[in-house]
Design an enzyme around this catalytic site. Sequence first.
Site, PDB file in Angstrom:
ATOM      1  N   LYS A  64     -39.883  18.198  49.219  1.00 33.06           N
ATOM      2  CA  LYS A  64     -38.887  18.682  50.329  1.00 33.06           C
ATOM      3  C   LYS A  64     -37.403  19.054  49.856  1.00 33.06           C
ATOM      4  O   LYS A  64     -36.713  19.581  50.542  1.00 33.06           O
ATOM      5  CB  LYS A  64     -38.826  17.250  51.260  1.00 33.06           C
ATOM      6  N   HIS A 193     -37.024   3.327  49.435  1.00 30.47           N
ATOM      7  CA  HIS A 193     -35.908   4.401  49.048  1.00 30.47           C
ATOM      8  C   HIS A 193     -34.535   3.854  49.311  1.00 30.47           C
ATOM      9  O   HIS A 193     -34.212   3.551  50.426  1.00 30.47           O
ATOM     10  CB  HIS A 193     -36.182   5.513  50.024  1.00 30.47           C
ATOM     11  N   GLU A 270     -39.936   8.913  43.418  1.00 30.51           N
ATOM     12  CA  GLU A 270     -40.172  10.213  43.785  1.00 30.51           C
ATOM     13  C   GLU A 270     -38.781  10.982  43.756  1.00 30.51           C
ATOM     14  O   GLU A 270     -38.232  11.203  44.900  1.00 30.51           O
ATOM     15  CB  GLU A 270     -40.423  10.038  45.393  1.00 30.51           C
TER      16      GLU A 270
END
Length: 421
Positions: A64, A193, A270
């Site tokens: 993304k 996250h 990530e």
Amino acid sequence: MEDSEMQIVDVRLSREDYIKQQIDYQAERGIDDPLAIVDIDEVVERYRKWHKLLPRVELFYALKCNDDDKIVDVLVRLGSSFDCASKDEIQQVLDLGVDPSRIIFANPFKQNSHLSYAKEHNVDLMTFDSEEELIKIKMMYGSARLILRFKPKQMYEAMYDLSKKFGCVLEEARRLFLLAKNKGLDVIGVSFHVGSNCLSADAFSTSIKEAREIFDIGIQLGFSMEILDIGGGYRGRDVDRPTIEENADIINHSLDKYFPTTDGVKIIAEPGRYLVESAVSAAAKIIGRKLVYDNDEHSIENVMYYINDGLYGSFSWAREVTETFIASTVNHNANAEKYSSIVWGPTCDSLDYLTTDVSLPLMEVGEWMYIKYTGAYAFCLSTNFNKMPRPKLYYFCSSCTWNLIADFTRADSSDDDCAKL
Ligand code: PLP
């Protein structure tokens, strides 16, 4: 990838020199549209640095952040895994030959058709943080391998705090594990996250500690907890702190403490911004200028520049860009007087600006501004609002790195192939 689309250079020029070269190239063809250069060496260097600093942590690049075909192609060649948020992102990497086992569908709320697509293509690793998502997954993809996303209790300052939108709290985690157990679903790990562009490395240590507690709930309830996903949040520019070295120190230490190698837990992350933010630089032409005088009309109070790229193009992320980001491509005398400047984008929207107060030498209409670090969350968020041209991308790679990327597909490749790296 066609070699012709990428300029392979023997000597790695400075970004400023690449930019000037491409401005001249466009000018010779009568083109004055905005442009950006992509430094492939930077992506490769950062990818390799990650593996050096965080040898236990498998990198799933967050598509993304920048889904540019060539950047993604290079990462595929280097052997990266991928974090995808939608069907089309999954399709992009599958089409490049990525094995489904190297993909995590890391969106806690998935559209049904996207989930079906994931199932058809055996992408079975995915995140969730709610009962409803578990019920959906049970109905549509009961054999999926699930990662429970939690929101860290203690959030540190970050440019984008994702915890308001995603993640369960510790108390909910037990309920979700129980529901999964009831439904015969397989939860195999936890994720978090810390927020994009997180300003504190401690965010990782407190979150990894908390992940251990949630992991243990899963283990107590009989799940074979196998994966810890430490998400994104790493900074994208070497000039910012915490640096990746500082992050890595704290992460490695916390992993050794809470997830020692003897546990056999696979650690993944990530990162998005870390890999690509500093690899792209943009240039926009000054198409207009207004000098704003003080009340006596004697001296310039500020200068308003209108450039041909803005909020809806390369700079959706940019608010209050500072002097460290922005410069002219023309060499101004270092001692030249500087003026408080406002830099507007090209559309008719008054929100379309890069900065309302930056100190710049007096630039002329027709000059180009050079803006660094535009690789993260820029082109993927851009629109052609007002039908303004989007920047044209030019790619550069040193022959040394280019050969190294090619060698990665050879079975006998070695990490020492390229002395420079
Ligand atoms: N993983 C998930 C689930 C995300 O939502 C994001 C960003 O929004 C990322 C990874 C990438 O984060 P960053 O670019 O801060 O590394």
